[in-house]
Design an enzyme around this catalytic site. Structure first.
Site, PDB file in Angstrom:
ATOM      1  N   GLY A  11      42.161  65.251  89.696  1.00 53.90           N
ATOM      2  CA  GLY A  11      42.165  64.378  91.254  1.00 53.90           C
ATOM      3  C   GLY A  11      40.964  63.815  91.967  1.00 53.90           C
ATOM      4  O   GLY A  11      40.581  63.302  91.133  1.00 53.90           O
ATOM      5  N   CYS A  12      40.770  64.316  93.069  1.00 53.47           N
ATOM      6  CA  CYS A  12      39.460  63.570  93.161  1.00 53.47           C
ATOM      7  C   CYS A  12      38.401  64.403  92.823  1.00 53.47           C
ATOM      8  O   CYS A  12      38.071  65.833  92.467  1.00 53.47           O
ATOM      9  CB  CYS A  12      39.179  64.120  94.928  1.00 53.47           C
ATOM     10  N   PHE A  13      38.105  62.859  91.918  1.00 50.83           N
ATOM     11  CA  PHE A  13      36.195  63.710  91.015  1.00 50.83           C
ATOM     12  C   PHE A  13      34.995  64.021  92.013  1.00 50.83           C
ATOM     13  O   PHE A  13      34.558  64.549  91.989  1.00 50.83           O
ATOM     14  CB  PHE A  13      35.715  62.328  90.982  1.00 50.83           C
ATOM     15  N   CYS A  15      36.021  66.998  93.635  1.00 50.33           N
ATOM     16  CA  CYS A  15      36.350  67.659  93.817  1.00 50.33           C
ATOM     17  C   CYS A  15      35.963  68.645  92.274  1.00 50.33           C
ATOM     18  O   CYS A  15      35.631  70.144  92.053  1.00 50.33           O
ATOM     19  CB  CYS A  15      37.736  68.323  94.155  1.00 50.33           C
TER      20      CYS A  15
END
Length: 186
Positions: A11-13, A15
């Site tokens: 997912g979003c880096f 995170c």
């Protein structure tokens, strides 16, 4: 001490960068883009969904202090590996679950870990994490590096990233490189 590298997309880096940076044996974590079709993409290009890049973190670690198995245990615990091109409200191929290995041993460990989790029925749905050889990693823009630490007031950080970090701290405090990090996060 030797250093290995593994590249992970979950997912979003934002995170996952801060989580892996806290783990003993990790020497660096770099947010970036990998496994896509164009050279040196920008964040805007990757977010458009047209480059085939995934948002990833490239983790440098000492295998004497931290095993690939431990890294992958954290990886599978801090994101949902059963959703294609999605993590929560983040939707698009750039948010896919992927393990980009840097050697054959990492590939074997990743495939074995997925088989083990599948046999254990650890998730309600099948794991869709791809396992591929690492290629064309590009470091994200400087403002993306250590984003959570540098932008604690950001709503996404407060609502999404902080929850993932708290889960990590609850389940994996024994992996912290600095126990003061546990107190700071409370």
């Amino acid at each position: 001490m030797s250093i290995e590298t593994i590249t992970l997309g979950a997912g979003c880096f934002w995170c996952i960068e801060n989580i892996f940076a806290r783990i003993k044996g990790v020497t660096s974590v770099t947010s970036g883009y990998a496994d896509g079709d164009i050279i040196n993409p920008s964040y805007e290009q990757v977010c458009s969904g047209t480059t085939n890049h995934a948002e990833v973190v490239q983790i440098a670690f000492s295998p004497e202090l931290l095993s690939v198995e431990q890294i992958l245990t954290v990886f599978f615990a801090i994101h949902n590996p059963t959703t294609i091109n999605r993590q929560g409200d983040d939707i698009g191929s750039q948010y896919r679950s992927t393990i980009l290995f840097h050697n054959q041993v990492q590939q074997e460990i990743a495939l074995a870990r997925i088989a083990e989790l599948t046999d254990e029925k650890a998730f309600d749905q099948p794991i869709v994490t791809t396992v591929k050889a690492a290629n064309n990693f590009y470091s994200a823009e400087s403002y993306h590096q250590d984003y959570f630490t540098n932008n604690p007031e950001n709503k996404y950080c407060q609502l999404v990233v902080a929850k993932k970090i708290q889960k990590f701290l609850h389940e994996f405090s024994y992996l912290l490189k600095d126990e003061n990090l546990l107190a700071q996060a409370s």
